[in-house]
Design a protein around this motif. Sequence first.
Motif, mmCIF file in Angstrom:
data_model
loop_
_atom_site.group_PDB
_atom_site.id
_atom_site.type_symbol
_atom_site.label_atom_id
_atom_site.label_comp_id
_atom_site.label_asym_id
_atom_site.label_seq_id
_atom_site.Cartn_x
_atom_site.Cartn_y
_atom_site.Cartn_z
ATOM 1 N N TYR A 259 0.831 -1.209 0.000
ATOM 2 C CA TYR A 259 0.000 0.000 0.000
ATOM 3 C C TYR A 259 0.867 1.262 0.000
ATOM 4 O O TYR A 259 0.515 2.273 -0.625
ATOM 5 N N LEU A 260 1.994 1.197 0.694
ATOM 6 C CA LEU A 260 2.893 2.355 0.720
ATOM 7 C C LEU A 260 3.466 2.617 -0.662
ATOM 8 O O LEU A 260 3.518 3.765 -1.131
ATOM 9 N N HIS A 261 3.905 1.551 -1.347
ATOM 10 C CA HIS A 261 4.423 1.709 -2.708
ATOM 11 C C HIS A 261 3.357 2.285 -3.627
ATOM 12 O O HIS A 261 3.641 3.175 -4.448
ATOM 13 N N ALA A 262 2.129 1.771 -3.524
ATOM 14 C CA ALA A 262 1.047 2.237 -4.380
ATOM 15 C C ALA A 262 0.738 3.708 -4.126
ATOM 16 O O ALA A 262 0.523 4.487 -5.076
ATOM 17 N N THR A 263 0.727 4.102 -2.859
ATOM 18 C CA THR A 263 0.424 5.490 -2.516
ATOM 19 C C THR A 263 1.510 6.428 -3.021
ATOM 20 O O THR A 263 1.223 7.483 -3.604
ATOM 21 N N LEU A 264 2.767 6.053 -2.802
ATOM 22 C CA LEU A 264 3.879 6.891 -3.255
ATOM 23 C C LEU A 264 3.890 7.023 -4.773
ATOM 24 O O LEU A 264 4.140 8.107 -5.317
ATOM 25 N N ALA A 265 3.609 5.914 -5.465
ATOM 26 C CA ALA A 265 3.578 5.971 -6.927
ATOM 27 C C ALA A 265 2.445 6.863 -7.403
ATOM 28 O O ALA A 265 2.592 7.621 -8.367
ATOM 29 N N ALA A 266 1.291 6.781 -6.716
ATOM 30 C CA ALA A 266 0.128 7.563 -7.135
ATOM 31 C C ALA A 266 0.359 9.062 -6.972
ATOM 32 O O ALA A 266 -0.085 9.858 -7.794
ATOM 33 N N VAL A 267 1.029 9.455 -5.914
ATOM 34 C CA VAL A 267 1.246 10.887 -5.680
ATOM 35 C C VAL A 267 2.521 11.391 -6.352
ATOM 36 O O VAL A 267 2.828 12.574 -6.293
#
Length: 210
Positions: free
Chosen positions: A51-59
């Motif tokens: 989830y952290l990777h996904a959030t960082l990639a999204a922002v």
Amino acid sequence: MRGVAVLGFLVAVAPITATPGASLTLVVSRVATGGRRQGWWVILGTVTGLYLHATLAAVGLAALVLRSAQAFWIVKLLGAAYLVGLGLWMLFSAARRSPSTTSPPARTRRLPWRVDHPYLQGLLGNVLNPKAAAIYLTLAPQFLEPGRPVLVPMLLLATAHSALHTCWLAGWTVVSGAAGRLLRTAAVRRVLDRLTGVILLGLGVRAAVT
């Protein structure tokens, strides 16, 4: 987001998920040490990392690492150093283990952010893995709709990925737990610790030189 996009993403990440890595190694090792509960902590830490990777990639924060060779190299070295250090710790544990005792399941409560806690080990093993970050920087965007908001669809892909990863690691947790009594004998634990240490060392070296 269309269901076919989520399904396509799962098909794409399934081979990556099934490839033995740090998360699987940690699950088997920690379950052998303290029972299935430790394996669930590793799974929770791994899912948190996804989830952290996904959030960082999204922002867009993680994209900076991908575009900067120096930043990517630092992340790579940090991940490699962590795996190597964890592997050396497992080898040290095997060396000091008495051959005449049986390791009982660990029942003491430990805070999740302690260095030796399986949650933190699972989290760091995933967060410091550039391949996990690359999934959400290069693979996941192919399943997003152009011109639409990114954060919610990215988190939806992360949820599907986490479910797949949880099922895979949960299966190994159950299998390892079923063989728990055998795995917790001192002789088997020493062999398993050594094998785990060598695997983690190999993963760390590979991460550093690839």
